[in-house]
Design a protein around this motif. Structure first.
Motif, short mmCIF file in Angstrom:
data_model
loop_
_atom_site.label_atom_id
_atom_site.label_comp_id
_atom_site.label_asym_id
_atom_site.label_seq_id
_atom_site.Cartn_x
_atom_site.Cartn_y
_atom_site.Cartn_z
N PRO A 22 -5.61 -0.06 -10.70
CA PRO A 22 -5.98 0.79 -11.85
C PRO A 22 -6.86 1.95 -11.39
N MET A 52 0.85 -1.20 0.00
CA MET A 52 0.00 0.00 0.00
C MET A 52 0.89 1.25 0.00
N SER A 74 -0.40 -0.70 -7.79
CA SER A 74 -0.82 -1.28 -9.08
C SER A 74 -2.32 -1.10 -9.34
N TRP A 78 -10.66 1.46 -10.73
CA TRP A 78 -11.19 0.96 -9.46
C TRP A 78 -10.98 1.96 -8.33
#
Lengths: 755, 155
Positions: B22, B1, B20, B25
């Motif tokens: 995207p 995180m 990571s 989301w």
């Protein structure tokens, strides 16, 4: 005026109560007067029921005159959320700008046929929506008459205003709504004359337009709730497989993952309805805090699968039991094709026979024979399958995109062990349906997951889940034969059509009834691949095949393809072959759309360089004829224009209906030309839009014009009918443009021909 | 995180997610901006299109770690009152059927018109070809893009 009795006979009034804040609520429930006909229509199109149903309308009038009209049916893009309330509003005599539309929840007491299927939303509710509006209008007039102490016959209602000319009194609907709500529902009311419609037949914009262009939450996948968890499922990679074992611990420690477990949807003794169909009964579930975390965890899961044995299942289709066999083994598309081509004679059944086709073929001077096929298709709604559920000890709330809330409710109840009356199902706007959301297994899945997690849950499929866990359009195959005498007259017609696992044949449709010697046969091949309704089931293949073959017959006879069809239809109208009323279609209405498209496309005077194909088809009680124009650009055929003529009875919302016609045309060209789902060792070979090809912007026709037959006939289907015939028009135009006939969809695989 | 500070629709939002993740989301699950749609997850359908600076990009393939100081505009931020010329044109032409892909179509069209205020038919087809509409509203989309160009020129 059409007088219609509201209480006597077939209808029952069920609710008439004042709202707390003043206002009028009307709900109706009455049995449809033409049950058997409805059941037949359905059985033909989507293999549905034998008996049916109630229907109703629902509206609220606020004390300020604003009217809320409930839209009872699922909105999947067919625009019923606008057009159904338009019908109520017209009879109510209210200004459309004062109407607010709300999506009704599933309510089997108030409404019936809350289904998006069979192109029947408008047709099945037409009379009832009109009556809902007209009854309210009448009660408002009565309330005004009592208040003003004048005869009700002297009160007029126009645009939401009640008036009495002699005394000069007038009042808005809102002022009379409370008084009207206390009145008895009239025994009989007057419906408007068709010529007096002021909203029906006029183009009204989509009631969700502003929300759509500003990105407001409208769809199931947009649902957010406090404390909501995200779930996704893992299913076997191939049809014919099931879960053997999995290692939950392999992903449980990943960030944001709450739980990993399996669910079994239905017990063996649960008697499934056809719409409870699901590809895989046991699934692995991954639950977590966010969609991305859940999707990542799914990919990392260690799973072992094993082969499924042959399974025989009994499902009911509106009271009829159907026994379905799902063979063991991993299937391949190559084997499918071979099985369809080499069907053994013992499996072939005669569906209709007129005259003596055997003799006619035996004595023929010439026979032409052509075979056509199409692959499985995935529905590929742009919004992947999803649903929200919040299940507590004795109550379940479900919210999301479904075409069949009512039919799924018993399955949810069964799996949860919660009685039907404690299950509340609401519908969102839906990012496409095309038949896929008739099969609501995802509702059952999310309900079971929420019950286990004791939390609100949204289930979301990845695109890959959606495409590889589908309820596909079956693969079909048809062989046509035509016999000619020495004078080149058509003497016999034979169609033998089958599919995996159902036949696409409609034995009593055109050209049945127009040819003396006619034989229609069908056959089926079992499969463990799950299939179901896909926009215009069966028609979505057989229309293109039949209309392509008729084009070849016309060519063989040296006749213009429209003239040739009109000659057949004249025969069917004046001296039909076969038992009385055995032909499904009205030959005059069929001819009507061909004549209209001939005129509007300027058929006989095609411009230089334009190659044209024609097609016409009847389904969902509507008639569609289309002319497709191709121009060769750099040796590549380009669809320049499509002209469509449609007879779907009264058109409620013309521009929205044109939109559906345009969509049907583009959808049909796309699927005939480019799309297909193939299988290798039970696995779909396409799982996303990189390998599954859908039509794109450049490939769409440059222009589509739609013309409606002016009609006073009650509305018939519109969502599906424009889709099937265009495949024939495309094949016929391609032949004119390139000299090559196309028999096997997707045409792009036959030869790289279109850019 | 990791913690990120993202410029979005004119404001700055802080968020602690896996690098990571995207943007699709992040927008939908964390910022509650659900107008940007999930369609395929592999940049093939265009339903998730947003503006990164002035470019139309697929947010399903844009990890949050790649955004940096660039400004993101989503359908919710395209205009204050829903009256961007492209939105006006979409309303006027009544483009949508199911409507699910249309936010992505609008974001692609508005990026096109910003760079090319008066596109030819071929340029429209080229720009819009990456956005799938399963309902088949392509002819209306093209009409609406042309109309938006007209509205632009008249204001």
């Amino acid at each position: 005026m059409t007088h219609i009795k509201t209480k006597q006979g077939r209808r029952a009034f069920i609710k008439n109560s004042s709202l707390a804040g003043g206002g009028l609520v009307l709900g109706f429930s009455w049995f449809n007067s033409c049950k058997p006909k409805v059941a037949e229509a359905l059985a033909v199109e989507i293999e549905m029921p034998k008996e049916w149903y109630e229907i109703n309308g629902y509206l609220k009038i606020g004390d300020n005159g604003v009217v809320t009209i409930m839209s009872p049916n699922p909105e999947i893009g067919q625009n019923v959320r606008t057009s159904m309330p338009m019908i109520v509003a017209d009879e109510l005599e209210v200004d459309w700008k004062n109407v607010v539309v709300e999506q009704a929840a599933l309510n089997t007491n108030l409404y019936s046929w809350q289904v998006a299927g069979g192109s029947r939303s408008i047709s099945s509710s037409w009379q009832n929506l009109r009556m809902a509006g007209a009854t309210a209008r009448h009660m408002l007039k009565e309330a005004a008459a009592e208040t003003w102490q004048v005869p009700v016959g002297e009160v007029t209602a126009v645009g939401g205003i009640l008036s009495h000319e002699a005394t000069g009194k007038s009042a808005g609907y809102g002022e009379m709504a409370s008084a009207a709500s206390k009145l008895e529902v009239p025994e009989e009311i007057e419906l408007k004359e068709i010529k007096d419609f002021s909203i029906i037949g006029t183009s009204r914009k989509n009631v969700d337009g502003k929300k759509l262009v500003t990105g407001k939450p409208l769809f199931g996948i947009d649902v957010q709730r406090e404390g909501m968890l995200i779930a996704s499922v893992v299913h076997p990679p191939a049809f014919g497989m099931k879960l053997k074992s999995y290692d939950a611990e392999s992903i449980k420690q990943m960030p944001g993952i709450r739980d990993v477990f399996t669910i079994k949807l239905y017990n063996d003794d649960f008697k499934k309805m056809a719409f409870h169909f699901t590809a895989f009964n046991e699934l692995i579930v991954v639950v977590g805090d966010s969609t991305w975390q859940v999707f990542q965890a799914k990919k990392a899961l260690n799973v072992e699968w094993e082969n499924n044995p042959e399974v025989t299942d009994t499902m009911t289709m509106f009271g009829n039991d159907m026994k379905v066999t799902f063979p063991a083994g991993m299937e391949n598309s190559e084997d499918h094709t071979a099985k369809l081509k080499d069907i053994t004679s013992s499996k072939i059944k005669v569906a209709r026979k007129d005259g003596n086709p055997e003799a006619a073929f035996k004595n023929a001077a010439k026979i032409i024979e052509r075979s056509y096929s199409c692959p499985f298709l995935a529905h590929n709604t742009m919004e992947p399958m999803n649903f929200f559920a919040h299940v507590t000890d004795d109550h379940a709330e479900l919210l999301g995109p479904t075409q069949t809330p009512e039919w799924m409710e018993p399955a949810v109840s069964e799996v949860l062990g919660i009685p039907l009356e404690n299950i509340d199902i609401q519908m969102t706007r839906q990012g496409g349906g095309f038949g896929r959301r008739l099969y609501g297994h995802f509702m059952v899945e999310v309900a079971a997951i929420s019950q286990r997690m004791k939390a609100p849950v949204k289930l979301v499929y990845t695109r890959e889940d959606d495409m590889t866990q589908g309820i596909y359009r079956p693969a079909y195959y048809a062989t046509y034969r035509a016999a000619f005498d020495t004078d080149n007259n058509l003497t016999a017609f034979h169609v033998r059509a089958g599919g995996i696992p159902e036949s696409p044949l409609f034995a009593n449709r055109f050209p049945a009834g127009a040819i003396d010697n006619y034989l229609a046969e069908d056959f089926t091949v079992d499969s463990n691949i799950t299939t179901g309704a896909f926009r215009a089931p069966r028609s979505n293949f057989i229309a293109g095949a039949e209309q392509s073959f008729l084009d070849e017959i016309a060519e063989e006879m040296g006749k213009d393809p429209i003239d040739f069809r009109l000659e057949l239809l004249k025969r069917a109208a004046e001296d039909p072959v076969g038992e009385k009323e055995s032909n499904d279609y009205d030959a005059n209405r069929y001819a009507g759309v061909l004549e209209l498209v001939r005129e509007k496309s300027n058929w006989k005077q095609a411009e230089p360089g334009v190659h044209r194909g024609v097609s016409a088809y009847f389904c969902h009680q509507s008639y569609v004829a289309q002319v497709l124009d191709i121009v060769m650009e750099n040796d590549t055929p380009v669809v320049h224009k499509v002209t469509a003529a449609i007879d779907c009875g009264i058109v409620v919302n013309p521009d929205a209906a044109s939109n559906l016609s345009e969509g049907g045309v583009i959808d049909g060209i796309g699927h005939a030309m480019y799309s297909g789902l193939t299988f290798k060792d039970g696995m779909p070979e396409q799982s996303n839009f990189d390998r599954y090809r859908l039509i794109r912007h450049k490939e769409a026709p440059k222009k589509i014009e739609t013309y409606f037959v002016q009609s006073d006939i009650d509305p018939t289907g519109m969502g599906e009918p424009p889709f099937p015939p265009i495949m024939g028009a495309l094949a016929n135009a391609l032949y004119k443009a390139t000299g090559q006939r196309h028999y096997h969809q997707p045409f792009i695989k036959e030869k790289q021909i279109i850019g | 995180m990791a913690t990120f500070s993202i410029h979005i629709n004119g404001s700055t939002k802080n968020i602690d997610v896996d690098p990571s993740t995207p943007m699709l989301w992040v927008l939908r699950d964390h910022f509650n901006l659900v107008g940007t749609k999930f369609g395929c997850g592999i940049a093939q359908c265009g339903a998730c299109t947003v503006h990164l600076g002035e470019n139309a990009v697929r947010s399903c393939q844009l990890p949050i770690s790649a955004v940096g100081e660039q400004h993101i505009t989503t359908i919710e931020g395209l205009s204050e009152n829903g009256d961007h010329p492209v939105q006006q044109a979409w309303l006027e032409v009544d483009v949508y059927q199911c409507g699910y892909c249309q936010a992505g179509q609008i974001m692609t069209a508005s990026a096109l018109l910003k760079k090319n205020p008066n596109p030819t038919e071929e340029e429209i087809e080229g720009a819009m070809n990456g956005n799938i509409c399963r309902c088949g509203t392509y002819t209306r989309i093209k009409k609406a893009v042309k109309k938006a160009a007209e509205i632009n020129q008249n204001t």
